[in-house]
Design a protein around this motif. Structure first.
Motif, PDB file in Angstrom:
ATOM      1  N   SER A   1      36.955  -8.078   4.916  1.00  0.00           N
ATOM      2  CA  SER A   1      36.997  -8.713   5.877  1.00  0.00           C
ATOM      3  C   SER A   1      36.345  -9.808   6.224  1.00  0.00           C
ATOM      4  CB  SER A   1      37.928  -7.700   6.566  1.00  0.00           C
ATOM      5  OG  SER A   1      37.187  -7.093   7.421  1.00  0.00           O
TER       6      SER A   1
ATOM      7  N   ALA B   1      36.960 -13.474   6.372  1.00  0.00           N
ATOM      8  CA  ALA B   1      36.640 -14.600   8.297  1.00  0.00           C
ATOM      9  C   ALA B   1      35.988 -15.563   8.171  1.00  0.00           C
ATOM     10  CB  ALA B   1      36.565 -13.042   8.948  1.00  0.00           C
TER      11      ALA B   1
ATOM     12  N   HIS C   1      36.684 -19.672   8.352  1.00  0.00           N
ATOM     13  CA  HIS C   1      35.812 -20.132   9.767  1.00  0.00           C
ATOM     14  C   HIS C   1      35.041 -21.610   9.149  1.00  0.00           C
ATOM     15  CE1 HIS C   1      34.144 -21.275  13.480  1.00  0.00           C
ATOM     16  NE2 HIS C   1      32.861 -21.346  12.404  1.00  0.00           N
TER      17      HIS C   1
END
Length: 360
Positions: A324, A328, A332
């Motif tokens: 995860s 992420a 970004h």
């Protein structure tokens, strides 16, 4: 101390060849006139950004680089040939600056980019250049011009999207080995990484980002303590910093909050712009914390650290929480890449920035 990401070299372009004084001597031509040719130019020194290189270690053992000088001019209207150029291959991201003044001269930021770091000297004129109606037998010539010489400092700033920040033994090397193709040294005893490691993290087809494992910092690094101050420069071009914290230190007397605050303090002292970069908190080694104590320990850390940004709970050893986190990170990084490529809004120069002069 010398590291592979920094090197000093001396370069010298070739001198130009001298011009020649010569006169044509042929049967039945008593006054053949001047035929001395010009000298050839000296060789240039180029630098090229090679994406296959990632260190400057070769330049620590070969510091002197000289191009060939141009050949001298000769008779029979023959010019000297130019000296051979030399091309130095350097990693992408290398900064070339004057070793004496510190002035930045070039930056190699694009793969395949070529810059001329020293120009060869022009060749001198032969006497055929000075022939005129009133000077039919000139004996003048000029010497070749000297080539440029420079003492250069080479500095490599790792071009990574994400930089890992943290104390020695926080688990940064284990994390980069777990999520990327990098294979740094990992052991079951406390030690610190001695040089940066780069790894490519594959998220999916044609989806990846580069992460840099920076040597651990200690308190006082911004003033020169330990190894970390040598490598803080590698974080300056990253888009995101991951502050990795050891939640299960070997010594029970060590407070993770105090260590984390010390790292943030060093970051702020070193570079305020670096301190303002996006930074996420990664709490590592939670597999070594009893499951019934984990939530309380995490909440206590976040509260005492007074952290309001993103928090990720992982175990780099077991890869718990890593999947995860990397998704992420990719989201970004991708968003920042899109923002950087967006066209800048055109403005009317008569109005200051922010005034009603925008052209839509």
């Amino acid at each position: 101390m010398k590291f592979v990401d920094e090197a000093y070299i001396d370069i010298a372009a070739g001198d130009g060849g001298n011009g020649c004084v010569s006169f044509r001597h042929e049967k039945y031509k008593e006054f053949g006139g001047p035929n001395g040719g010009d000298g050839g130019r000296g060789g240039h020194v180029f630098a090229v950004a090679d994406p296959n290189l990632n260190t400057l270690v070769d330049f620590r053992y070969a510091r002197r680089h000289e191009a060939k000088r141009g050949e001298h001019g000769m008779g029979s209207d023959m010019f000297g040939s130019a000296g051979s150029d030399i091309t130095l291959k350097m990693p992408v991201g290398t900064i070339l600056s004057d070793a004496e003044t510190g002035e930045v001269l070039f930056e190699l930021l694009v793969p395949g980019e070529v810059v001329t770091i020293a120009k060869g000297g022009d060749g001198g004129f032969g006497n055929m250049r000075f022939k005129s109606a009133i000077n039919r037998a000139p004996r003048q010539k000029t010497p070749g011009w000297p080539g440029e010489k420079r003492n250069l400092k080479l500095e490599l700033k790792v071009l990574a999207d994400v930089g890992l920040l943290g104390m020695p033994n926080a688990g940064k090397s284990t994390f980069i080995a777990a999520v990327s193709n990098a294979r740094p040294k990992i052991a079951d005893y406390p030690f610190t990484t001695l040089h940066p490691n780069l790894g490519v993290v594959r998220v999916g087809p044609e989806q990846s980002f580069v992460v840099a494992d920076i040597p651990g910092l200690i308190e006082g690094a911004s003033e020169g303590a330990g190894l970390g101050h040598q490598f803080l420069r590698h974080l300056q071009r990253t888009r995101l910093l991951l502050h990795v914290v050891d939640m299960a230190p070997f010594d029970d007397a060590v407070d993770p909050v105090a260590q984390a605050k010390a790292i943030v303090g060093e970051l702020k002292k070193y570079d305020s712009a670096l301190f303002k970069k996006p930074r996420w908190l990664v709490l590592n080694k939670l597999d070594m914390v009893p499951s019934d104590e984990r939530r309380a320990r995490v909440d206590d850390f976040v509260k005492r650290f007074k952290w309001k940004g993103p928090v990720f709970e992982i175990s780099a050893l077991t890869r718990e929480g890593c999947e995860s986190l990397i998704h992420a990170i990719y989201a970004h990084v991708k968003a920042q890449q899109v923002a950087e490529q967006a066209p800048v809004e055109e403005r009317d120069p008569r109005f200051p920035e922010g005034a009603d002069g925008a052209i839509h």
